[in-house]
Design an enzyme around this catalytic site. Structure first.
Site, PDB file in Angstrom:
ATOM      1  N   CYS A  63       0.830  -1.208   0.000  1.00 56.71           N
ATOM      2  CA  CYS A  63       0.000   0.000   0.000  1.00 56.71           C
ATOM      3  C   CYS A  63       0.866   1.260   0.000  1.00 56.71           C
ATOM      4  CB  CYS A  63      -0.916  -0.041   1.229  1.00 56.71           C
ATOM      5  SG  CYS A  63      -1.761   1.497   1.585  1.00 56.71           S
ATOM      6  N   CYS A  66       0.072   3.825   2.748  1.00 56.25           N
ATOM      7  CA  CYS A  66       0.582   3.307   4.024  1.00 56.25           C
ATOM      8  C   CYS A  66       2.051   3.656   4.189  1.00 56.25           C
ATOM      9  CB  CYS A  66       0.412   1.791   4.107  1.00 56.25           C
ATOM     10  SG  CYS A  66      -1.296   1.222   3.998  1.00 56.25           S
TER      11      CYS A  66
END
Length: 143
Positions: A63, A66
């Site tokens: 991600c 993230c």
């Protein structure tokens, strides 16, 4: 003989009581990176007894948002002077949603990154997506 006395004198001052670098805080912030279910439960359950807020970062290695948010969370929670709006210190737990699927489903994590704040052992607030440092600090003021 006199020169030996002068050499020993500074050693006595150095060997005095050590100074604590973090004397302003009873405990430094703790980071529990890539926590499993047992660590998650232990840390979040203990928030009611130690006047701390635990931020739980649900993330995945693939991600990109993230990867933007994680260093910001680590930086902000590592600073012992950072407090929530209620004056509580912070700890950080990160949970890899690919490895801890049951934990992620327990909190109905459908988008990542999702950060859930635990206060007194219960989830009290959350946000989804990557925030910059100013946005994170605004979020912390609401807790």
């Amino acid at each position: 003989m006199q020169s030996a006395f002068k050499l020993a004198r500074p050693l006595r001052r150095i060997s005095g009581p050590p100074h604590r670098a973090f004397s302003i805080s009873s405990r430094r912030a703790e980071h529990f990176l890539n926590a499993n279910q047992a660590t998650f439960e232990k840390v979040t359950a203990s928030t009611g007894t130690n006047e701390r807020v635990v931020l739980v970062d649900f993330y995945a290695d693939w991600c990109q948002p993230c990867k933007i948010l994680s260093p910001i969370l680590e930086k902000v929670t590592a600073n012992v002077e950072t407090k929530t709006g209620s004056g509580r210190a912070l700890d950080l737990v990160t949970v890899n949603t690919d490895e801890e699927v049951v934990l992620a489903s327990q909190f109905r994590i459908s988008s990542i990154p999702t950060v859930v704040a635990f206060k007194d052992g219960k989830p009290v607030s959350q946000f989804v997506g990557a925030l910059n440092e100013a946005g994170l600090r605004q979020f912390l003021e609401t807790i």
